[in-house]
Design an enzyme around this catalytic site. Structure first.
Site, PDB file in Angstrom:
ATOM      1  N   ASP A  91     110.331  90.169  42.559  1.00  0.00           N
ATOM      2  CA  ASP A  91     109.390  90.965  43.344  1.00  0.00           C
ATOM      3  C   ASP A  91     109.189  90.363  44.736  1.00  0.00           C
ATOM      4  O   ASP A  91     109.159  91.066  45.734  1.00  0.00           O
ATOM      5  CB  ASP A  91     108.039  90.948  42.603  1.00  0.00           C
ATOM      6  CG  ASP A  91     107.234  92.208  42.846  1.00  0.00           C
ATOM      7  OD1 ASP A  91     107.766  93.151  43.443  1.00  0.00           O
ATOM      8  OD2 ASP A  91     106.057  92.240  42.433  1.00  0.00           O
ATOM      9  N   LYS A 177      93.153  94.744  43.899  1.00  0.00           N
ATOM     10  CA  LYS A 177      94.303  95.478  44.456  1.00  0.00           C
ATOM     11  C   LYS A 177      95.338  94.485  44.969  1.00  0.00           C
ATOM     12  O   LYS A 177      95.130  93.808  45.976  1.00  0.00           O
ATOM     13  CB  LYS A 177      93.891  96.403  45.603  1.00  0.00           C
ATOM     14  CG  LYS A 177      95.050  97.377  45.914  1.00  0.00           C
ATOM     15  CD  LYS A 177      95.076  97.885  47.329  1.00  0.00           C
ATOM     16  CE  LYS A 177      95.785  96.987  48.288  1.00  0.00           C
ATOM     17  NZ  LYS A 177      97.247  96.872  48.132  1.00  0.00           N
ATOM     18  N   SER A 231      96.206  89.405  56.591  1.00  0.00           N
ATOM     19  CA  SER A 231      96.354  89.270  58.045  1.00  0.00           C
ATOM     20  C   SER A 231      94.998  89.337  58.763  1.00  0.00           C
ATOM     21  O   SER A 231      94.040  89.943  58.261  1.00  0.00           O
ATOM     22  CB  SER A 231      97.253  90.395  58.567  1.00  0.00           C
ATOM     23  OG  SER A 231      96.632  91.636  58.357  1.00  0.00           O
ATOM     24  N   GLU A 252      90.351  85.029  54.060  1.00  0.00           N
ATOM     25  CA  GLU A 252      91.298  83.935  54.311  1.00  0.00           C
ATOM     26  C   GLU A 252      92.461  84.549  55.068  1.00  0.00           C
ATOM     27  O   GLU A 252      93.173  85.387  54.529  1.00  0.00           O
ATOM     28  CB  GLU A 252      91.723  83.322  52.972  1.00  0.00           C
ATOM     29  CG  GLU A 252      92.177  81.892  53.120  1.00  0.00           C
ATOM     30  CD  GLU A 252      93.643  81.790  53.407  1.00  0.00           C
ATOM     31  OE1 GLU A 252      94.038  82.050  54.571  1.00  0.00           O
ATOM     32  OE2 GLU A 252      94.386  81.468  52.482  1.00  0.00           O
ATOM     33  N   CYS A 286     100.030  80.708  54.364  1.00  0.00           N
ATOM     34  CA  CYS A 286      98.973  80.769  55.377  1.00  0.00           C
ATOM     35  C   CYS A 286      98.714  79.399  56.004  1.00  0.00           C
ATOM     36  O   CYS A 286      98.406  79.301  57.183  1.00  0.00           O
ATOM     37  CB  CYS A 286      97.694  81.329  54.776  1.00  0.00           C
ATOM     38  SG  CYS A 286      97.267  80.536  53.229  1.00  0.00           S
ATOM     39  N   GLU A 385     100.905  83.271  64.390  1.00  0.00           N
ATOM     40  CA  GLU A 385     101.499  83.022  63.076  1.00  0.00           C
ATOM     41  C   GLU A 385     102.793  83.825  62.952  1.00  0.00           C
ATOM     42  O   GLU A 385     102.804  85.032  63.172  1.00  0.00           O
ATOM     43  CB  GLU A 385     100.495  83.483  62.011  1.00  0.00           C
ATOM     44  CG  GLU A 385     100.911  83.163  60.605  1.00  0.00           C
ATOM     45  CD  GLU A 385      99.797  83.488  59.603  1.00  0.00           C
ATOM     46  OE1 GLU A 385      99.262  84.615  59.645  1.00  0.00           O
ATOM     47  OE2 GLU A 385      99.477  82.601  58.792  1.00  0.00           O
TER      48      GLU A 385
HETATM   49  P1  TAP Z   1      97.955  92.717  55.306  1.00  0.00           P
HETATM   50  O1  TAP Z   1      98.262  94.065  55.794  1.00  0.00           O
HETATM   51  O2  TAP Z   1      96.756  92.033  55.800  1.00  0.00           O
HETATM   52  O3  TAP Z   1      97.885  92.842  53.696  1.00  0.00           O
HETATM   53  C1  TAP Z   1      97.081  92.075  52.831  1.00  0.00           C
HETATM   54  C2  TAP Z   1      96.445  92.965  51.786  1.00  0.00           C
HETATM   55  O4  TAP Z   1      95.549  93.870  52.422  1.00  0.00           O
HETATM   56  C3  TAP Z   1      97.438  93.848  51.053  1.00  0.00           C
HETATM   57  O5  TAP Z   1      97.014  94.042  49.724  1.00  0.00           O
HETATM   58  C4  TAP Z   1      97.347  95.146  51.822  1.00  0.00           C
HETATM   59  O6  TAP Z   1      97.802  96.262  51.113  1.00  0.00           O
HETATM   60  C5  TAP Z   1      95.863  95.209  52.067  1.00  0.00           C
HETATM   61  N1  TAP Z   1      95.447  96.089  53.147  1.00  0.00           N
HETATM   62  C6  TAP Z   1      96.143  96.492  54.242  1.00  0.00           C
HETATM   63  N2  TAP Z   1      95.395  97.329  54.989  1.00  0.00           N
HETATM   64  C7  TAP Z   1      94.202  97.450  54.373  1.00  0.00           C
HETATM   65  C8  TAP Z   1      93.006  98.171  54.653  1.00  0.00           C
HETATM   66  N3  TAP Z   1      92.887  98.934  55.728  1.00  0.00           N
HETATM   67  N4  TAP Z   1      91.967  98.060  53.794  1.00  0.00           N
HETATM   68  C9  TAP Z   1      92.056  97.292  52.702  1.00  0.00           C
HETATM   69  N5  TAP Z   1      93.164  96.609  52.367  1.00  0.00           N
HETATM   70  C10 TAP Z   1      94.220  96.672  53.202  1.00  0.00           C
HETATM   71  O7  TAP Z   1      99.179  91.787  55.515  1.00  0.00           O
HETATM   72  P2  TAP Z   1     100.725  92.237  55.534  1.00  0.00           P
HETATM   73  O8  TAP Z   1     100.926  93.506  56.284  1.00  0.00           O
HETATM   74  O9  TAP Z   1     101.206  92.204  54.166  1.00  0.00           O
HETATM   75  O10 TAP Z   1     101.331  91.080  56.389  1.00  0.00           O
HETATM   76  C11 TAP Z   1     101.213  91.122  57.794  1.00  0.00           C
HETATM   77  C12 TAP Z   1     101.035  89.740  58.346  1.00  0.00           C
HETATM   78  O11 TAP Z   1      99.850  89.178  57.794  1.00  0.00           O
HETATM   79  C13 TAP Z   1     102.116  88.759  57.980  1.00  0.00           C
HETATM   80  O12 TAP Z   1     103.199  88.825  58.826  1.00  0.00           O
HETATM   81  C14 TAP Z   1     101.390  87.458  58.082  1.00  0.00           C
HETATM   82  O13 TAP Z   1     101.364  87.019  59.397  1.00  0.00           O
HETATM   83  C15 TAP Z   1     100.011  87.791  57.653  1.00  0.00           C
HETATM   84  N6  TAP Z   1      99.755  87.452  56.243  1.00  0.00           N
HETATM   85  C16 TAP Z   1      98.946  86.433  56.021  1.00  0.00           C
HETATM   86  C17 TAP Z   1      98.702  86.062  54.718  1.00  0.00           C
HETATM   87  C18 TAP Z   1      97.792  84.941  54.462  1.00  0.00           C
HETATM   88  S1  TAP Z   1      97.842  84.216  53.052  1.00  0.00           S
HETATM   89  N7  TAP Z   1      96.918  84.572  55.325  1.00  0.00           N
HETATM   90  C19 TAP Z   1      99.282  86.724  53.660  1.00  0.00           C
HETATM   91  C20 TAP Z   1     100.107  87.809  53.924  1.00  0.00           C
HETATM   92  C21 TAP Z   1     100.333  88.146  55.238  1.00  0.00           C
HETATM   93  P3  TAP Z   1      99.357  96.720  51.164  1.00  0.00           P
HETATM   94  O14 TAP Z   1     100.148  95.549  51.593  1.00  0.00           O
HETATM   95  O15 TAP Z   1      99.615  97.114  49.780  1.00  0.00           O
HETATM   96  O16 TAP Z   1      99.410  97.846  52.127  1.00  0.00           O
END
Ligand code: TAP
Length: 481
Positions: A91, A177, A231, A252, A286, A385
């Site tokens: 996954d 979620k 993010s 976070e 992160c 980042e």
């Molecule tokens: P996000 O869009 O922030 O996704 C994180 C979680 O939030 C996912 O479950 C996502 O759902 C959900 N989400 C997105 N839009 C939302 C909204 N309007 N309301 C509620 N929940 C919402 O991150 P990403 O797009 O996967 O990654 C983008 C960037 O974020 C990465 O390139 C990286 O820089 C950063 N990132 C940081 C971390 C940590 S640990 N800090 C982790 C992941 C990514 P879906 O993904 O299912 O749409």
């Protein structure tokens, strides 16, 4: 692999019947379809969680009773560790040994919070000394209510555990979620909780997009607390939305963490921790120490060694033996990281190694681990980042310069320092503006210790007792005697 939502102790299809594809990032194959929850499904999940909280008595169970469920979940995860780790690999893409560690950590997290739930039974609240002797007062902790947990794709089951375990231990009920990109193991967690006879409604798992299912959780009046990892922009939106009805929020949001290496450091150890600090989990961490600052005296030697070791990293499908670097999680993430490397090059940075798709890989989101030098301080590569296997490394001359460079960031999640001089290392550790500081290492993470960021890296702390507090309200009870 599960194909339904888990709501109120039952496996159900989404009300509107939508699905989304699950893609293996190593092969680009569609390996499964999962239900796309909408606001109607979230309504049902929140209603179940509310009933479990308000009427069915989950918060009224003793801590020891809740601990029994948490330990059963930990046992259920351990019993299926290999199988769940493999699901995580197909996954998310991470190498199998890393996934195995994640799954073991997730089980450990449930056991740890079972221990804290036990302890809460013996906690009568904190007596408060009042200035007026006619009154006595104490402060007690109580669960907040329904927690909405929204998690990212980099540590799918582990991030679920970091939120679900303390929430349940505190007496909250949960609507979880997972990220659309990596939802398989969150559904297995629901299956394990079901097997552990967790009462209906205490844990609900809804898969679907952030903009629909995630947003519905954020906006729901029945949700009292939001716990989010992901993010910055989404975190910011969540905090703004939570302000409408004063939901409790913990966020976070990642960072751009510095690693300061002084010239008295052991070079072998420094190389090892630098590599671990950025290439673990394909750099999709992160707290990755993605900005390495090396004192002049050893800069040339250390850079040479880091490049040499980086070029030896075995890239491939995480299910195969001996792989150290798997694919990035998705096409979008792959393109974003490649774009960031290109932008760094245009801004004047030098690609010391990596920076492209490795030879021999026609499919999959594989990217060579990359080391950038001469990265301008005002470029995105240095400041933002990248969330991929991309290390920026630069020299510094003295301690003050190192601290200034390290702290010159809108983020403040983690920071690391390496020196044989303990007094200096402690001094720098104190000077860092970051929520997590490592001395002579990078990234070790312990369920017992607080995790979270300064500045734009987030708000609140997960893990340890601090993680439990995230799900508790404080009540003052004062008596006229
Ligand atoms: P996000 O869009 O922030 O996704 C994180 C979680 O939030 C996912 O479950 C996502 O759902 C959900 N989400 C997105 N839009 C939302 C909204 N309007 N309301 C509620 N929940 C919402 O991150 P990403 O797009 O996967 O990654 C983008 C960037 O974020 C990465 O390139 C990286 O820089 C950063 N990132 C940081 C971390 C940590 S640990 N800090 C982790 C992941 C990514 P879906 O993904 O299912 O749409």
């Amino acid at each position: 692999m599960r194909s339904e939502l888990y709501i109120d102790g039952r496996w159900v299809s989404p009300i509107k019947g939508g699905t989304f594809d699950v893609i293996n990032p190593a092969t680009e194959d569609v390996i499964h379809k999962l239900p796309a929850a909408t606001a109607e499904d979230v309504d049902a999940a929140v209603a179940a969680a509310r009933r479990a909280f308000d009427k069915d008595g989950w918060p009224k169970l003793s801590g020891a009773q809740r601990a029994t469920y948490l330990r059963a979940i930990a046992g259920g995860i351990r019993a299926r560790q290999q199988e769940i780790a493999r699901l995580e690999v197909i996954d998310n893409g991470k190498p199998l040994p890393e996934a195995e560690w994640d799954i073991a950590d997730a089980a450990g997290c449930f056991d740890y919070y079972a221990g804290l739930a036990d302890q809460r039974d013996n906690d009568p609240g904190e007596a408060i000394e009042l200035s007026d002797a006619r009154f006595t007062s104490r402060a007690v902790k109580e669960p907040i209510g329904v927690a909405g947990a929204i998690i990212p794709w980099n540590y799918p089951l582990l991030m679920a555990a970091w939120k679900v375990a303390p929430a349940l231990a505190a007496g909250c009920t949960v609507v979880l979620k997972p990220a659309e990109l990596t939802s398989l193991t969150a559904l297995e967690l629901a299956a394990i909780a079901d097997g552990a006879k967790l009462p209906p409604g205490v844990l609900n798992v809804v898969t679907g997009s952030g903009s629909v299912a995630g947003q519905a959780i954020v906006d729901h009046k029945g949700v009292a607390k939001l716990a989010f990892t992901g993010s910055g922009p989404v975190g910011s939106k969540i905090m703004a939305a939570a302000a409408r009805d004063i939901k409790r929020v913990s966020l976070e949001l990642g960072g751009k963490s510095p690693f300061v290496v002084f010239d008295d450091a052991d070079i072998d150890e420094a190389v090892e921790w630098i590599m671990f600090g950025i290439f673990w989990n394909q750099g999709q961490v992160c707290s990755a120490t993605s900005r390495v600052l090396v004192q002049d005296g050893i800069y040339g030697e250390l850079l040479r060694r880091v490049v040499e070791e980086t070029q030896k990293i075995t890239i491939g499908n995480g299910v195969e033996d001996g792989i150290l670097l798997g694919p990035l999680v998705s096409k979008r993430q792959y393109e974003q990281v490649l774009g960031a490397i290109e932008a760094a090059r245009s801004a004047g940075a030098t690609v010391a190694c990596g920076g492209r798709r490795p030879d021999g890989f026609e499919r999959g989101y594989f990217l060579e681990p990359t080391v950038l030098t001469d990265v301008p301080l005002d470029s995105d590569a240095w400041r933002e980042e990248i969330f991929g296997p991309v290390l920026c490394i630069r020299p510094f001359s003295d301690e003050n310069e190192a601290i200034e460079l390290a702290n010159e960031s809108r983020f403040g999640l983690a920071a690391a320092v390496m020196s044989k001089d303990d007094v200096r290392a402690e001094r720098v550790a104190v000077a860092f503006r970051a929520g997590i500081v490592w001395i002579n290492c990078s990234q070790p993470t312990f369920t017992e210790a607080p995790w979270g960021g300064y500045k734009e890296s987030g708000i609140g702390r997960e893990l340890g007792y601090w993680g439990l507090e995230n799900y508790l309200e404080t009540k003052q009870i004062t008596k006229f005697v």
